[in-house]
Design a protein around this motif. Structure first.
Motif, short mmCIF file in Angstrom:
data_model
loop_
_atom_site.label_atom_id
_atom_site.label_comp_id
_atom_site.label_asym_id
_atom_site.label_seq_id
_atom_site.Cartn_x
_atom_site.Cartn_y
_atom_site.Cartn_z
N LEU A 43 0.85 -1.19 0.00
CA LEU A 43 0.00 0.00 0.00
C LEU A 43 0.89 1.24 0.00
O LEU A 43 1.96 1.24 0.60
N PRO A 44 0.47 2.31 -0.69
CA PRO A 44 1.33 3.50 -0.81
C PRO A 44 1.59 4.15 0.55
O PRO A 44 0.69 4.28 1.36
N GLY A 50 -6.50 4.43 -1.36
CA GLY A 50 -7.77 4.56 -2.07
C GLY A 50 -8.36 3.19 -2.39
O GLY A 50 -7.75 2.14 -2.15
N ARG A 51 -9.55 3.22 -2.95
CA ARG A 51 -10.24 1.97 -3.29
C ARG A 51 -9.43 1.17 -4.30
O ARG A 51 -9.33 -0.06 -4.20
N ALA A 52 -8.85 1.84 -5.27
CA ALA A 52 -8.07 1.14 -6.31
C ALA A 52 -6.85 0.46 -5.70
O ALA A 52 -6.46 -0.63 -6.15
N ASP A 53 -6.26 1.08 -4.67
CA ASP A 53 -5.10 0.46 -4.01
C ASP A 53 -5.50 -0.84 -3.34
O ASP A 53 -4.77 -1.83 -3.41
N LEU A 57 -4.33 -4.77 -4.39
CA LEU A 57 -3.46 -5.43 -3.42
C LEU A 57 -3.53 -6.95 -3.60
O LEU A 57 -4.60 -7.54 -3.57
N ARG A 58 -2.39 -7.57 -3.83
CA ARG A 58 -2.28 -9.02 -3.96
C ARG A 58 -1.25 -9.50 -2.96
O ARG A 58 -0.08 -9.14 -3.06
#
Length: 127
Positions: A43-44, A50-53, A57-58
């Motif tokens: 995660l940044p 954000g939702r896209a992050d 995430l895998r």
């Protein structure tokens, strides 16, 4: 009797093949050691999550599921982000409530200073 010799010859060939594979397999091991998977796209750290992050995430797989360290780090980060956002929402809601209370109890902004207070709408003048 032919079946006996056939089975004996087959067993000798199998034992020889297994022995050669185990003992004389060459200088390299059968399976290479693979380094453990690491979280490639964490995660940044420089901006809010954000939702896209979260959708991108895998988490890397381990022998029995996911690596606990990576899962704990991701959940800790998401928990901190949610707590920060909840605090900001509470701050904004209290500021809004204060602004609304000031607007309701404040002076009448549409009345001119030279006017006397008159009856409220719906009330008759009883003079």
């Amino acid at each position: 009797m032919r079946v006996f010799w056939f089975l004996l010859l087959t067993m000798v060939v199998v034992v020889a093949a297994v022995t050669l594979a185990v003992v004389g397999g060459g200088g390299s091991p059968v399976l290479r050691d693979v380094p453990p998977e690491r979280l490639v796209d964490p995660l940044p750290a420089t901006r809010p999550v954000g939702r896209a992050d979260v959708e991108a995430l895998r988490l890397p797989m381990a022998a029995r599921g996911y690596r606990m360290v990576d899962v704990d780090e991701a959940l800790d980060r998401l928990g901190a982000e949610l707590a920060e956002r909840d605090a900001r929402i509470a701050e904004l809601e209290s500021a809004l409530a204060g602004a609304q209370a000031t607007a309701v109890a404040g002076p009448d902004l549409f009345k001119r200073p030279d006017q006397e207070p008159g009856p409220y709408p719906g009330e008759e003048d009883q003079r």
